[in-house]
Write an enzyme that holds these catalytic residues in place. Structure first.
Site, PDB file in Angstrom:
ATOM      1  N   CYS A  56      33.669  29.238  33.549  1.00  0.00           N
ATOM      2  CA  CYS A  56      33.883  29.032  34.984  1.00  0.00           C
ATOM      3  C   CYS A  56      34.807  30.069  35.623  1.00  0.00           C
ATOM      4  CB  CYS A  56      34.388  27.615  35.251  1.00  0.00           C
ATOM      5  SG  CYS A  56      35.631  27.034  34.095  1.00  0.00           S
TER       6      CYS A  56
ATOM      7  N   HIS B 124      39.136  26.923  40.872  1.00  0.00           N
ATOM      8  CA  HIS B 124      39.895  27.899  40.076  1.00  0.00           C
ATOM      9  C   HIS B 124      40.259  29.083  40.967  1.00  0.00           C
ATOM     10  CE1 HIS B 124      39.054  25.693  36.550  1.00  0.00           C
ATOM     11  NE2 HIS B 124      38.247  26.504  35.901  1.00  0.00           N
TER      12      HIS B 124
END
Ligand code: A2P
Length: 351
Positions: A129, A255
């Site tokens: 990710c 993130h």
């Protein structure tokens, strides 16, 4: 129309995969096959206006399946992806199990979509990710200026560790709010020790943890190795210098990466901004709040639930005119996982 299975349909990424298939109008033949552990067998999960029963993984469950999206951990992918391929499916795997296999393409839909057709094992890997989010911003700059080095520090959400990571963060936060301001301010170690930490190594709520994943003998973490190895593979730059530091922060989803990118020649901010503004899947939010510039930069919370990757704080390096510093943010469950997986399924379906 392809028949679709989701392995790990009950998980944080699997839930988004189910939603993305529907939201994006992926042409699913009938209803999808939902697979998870024995624990979830019999549970009913939504699909469009109805529900589909979750089944345990088995060879029979893959019969007739054309596209199988896996997000149930590396062990399940190693064991069951070849079974799904033998049954005739193309596997799109969100785990790290197959990513560095030479015969498995590692694909970000905006970055290296052409790689997807060469898949001798019938498996396509969905990148890590953090790496995925970073690559969406790095690739156009690499194409324009020729990337030579990446220094990247990640600020990774609890959701990167799955549903149990999110639950643990929220439980800890509720507990520490009750513990109160004085303990958090003056007796932090006591507060840190007062909460249950199973998914993460220490209390994550109101805290920052200087590692994600597990350590290797080189004193880096597996998450940091993924950033190095996967960036090299996706960009087809096998000798790219990458210095990663992966950090867990008390964010539910989203993130962020602070990165310094070095290029073959000098690079100017205004040219870089133009390149980033023209790049697919990317939104530039970059303003200092000085003069007539509005204050603008992306945040993880602001990116949660959004498809795009966001970039801001684009600055020329103070000591090296070949380098830029920037801040890149994206929803780790969407572009960082489920959305890209479904975009890869779209590429496969369009072949
Ligand atoms: P289950 O919900 O039945 O445990 P997350 O990444 O959010 O932790 O989700 C992990 C996903 O992987 C869930 O759908 C989970 O199903 C599934 N999973 C975990 N262990 C197994 C297993 N041994 N067999 C099949 N699915 C599994």
């Amino acid at each position: 129309m392809p028949k679709v299975a989701i392995v790990g349909a009950t998980g944080a990424v699997g839930t988004e995969m189910r939603r993305q298939l529907d939201l994006r109008g992926f042409p699913v033949d009938g209803e999808p096959v939902y697979l998870a552990s024995e624990r979830s067998a019999g549970t009913r999960l939504p699909w469009k206006d109805g529900e589909v029963e979750v089944r345990p993984i088995s060879a029979a469950a893959f019969e007739g399946v054309d596209v199988a999206l896996f997000s149930a951990g590396g062990g399940r992918s190693r064991e069951w992806a070849p079974v799904a391929v033998d049954a005739g499916a193309v596997v799109i795997d969100n785990s790290s199990a197959w990513r560095m296999d030479d015969q498995v393409p590692l694909v970000v839909s905006e970055v290296n979509p052409e790689a997807i057709t060469d898949r001798p094992k019938g498996i396509v890997a969905n990148p890590n990710c953090t790496t995925m989010v970073l690559m969406v911003a790095v690739k156009p700059l690499h194409d324009a200026f020729g990337l030579t080095e990446v220094v990247a520090s990640s600020y990774q959400a609890a959701g990167g560790a799955g549903m149990s990571g999110i639950t643990e963060l929220l439980d800890q936060a509720a507990k520490l709010v009750d513990v109160g301001e004085e303990t958090l301010r003056a007796h932090g170690a006591q507060a840190e020790g007062s909460v249950d930490a199973q998914v993460f190594s220490k209390a994550l709520a109101f805290n920052v943890l200087a590692h994600c994943g597990s350590f290797t003998e080189e004193r880096y973490t597996d998450e940091e190795w993924k950033l190095l190895n996967e960036s090299r593979k996706i960009l087809a730059l096998p000798s790219l210098r990458v210095s990663p530091t992966c950090v867990r922060v008390p964010v539910v989803v989203g993130h962020a990466i602070a990165t310094r990118l070095t290029f073959a020649g000098p690079v100017a901010r205004d040219v870089a901004i133009e390149v980033l503004q023209d790049a697919p899947g990317l939104v530039v939010e970059d303003g200092t709040g000085q003069g007539d510039e509005p204050l603008a930069y992306p945040t993880p919370l602001g990116s949660a639930g959004r498809d795009e990757v966001f970039v801001g704080r684009v600055r020329e390096d103070l000591g090296d005119d070949h380098s830029l510093n920037l801040w890149v943010v994206g929803d780790n469950l969407l572009k960082g996982a489920a959305l890209n997986a479904v975009q890869l399924a779209e590429l496969v379906a369009a072949e």
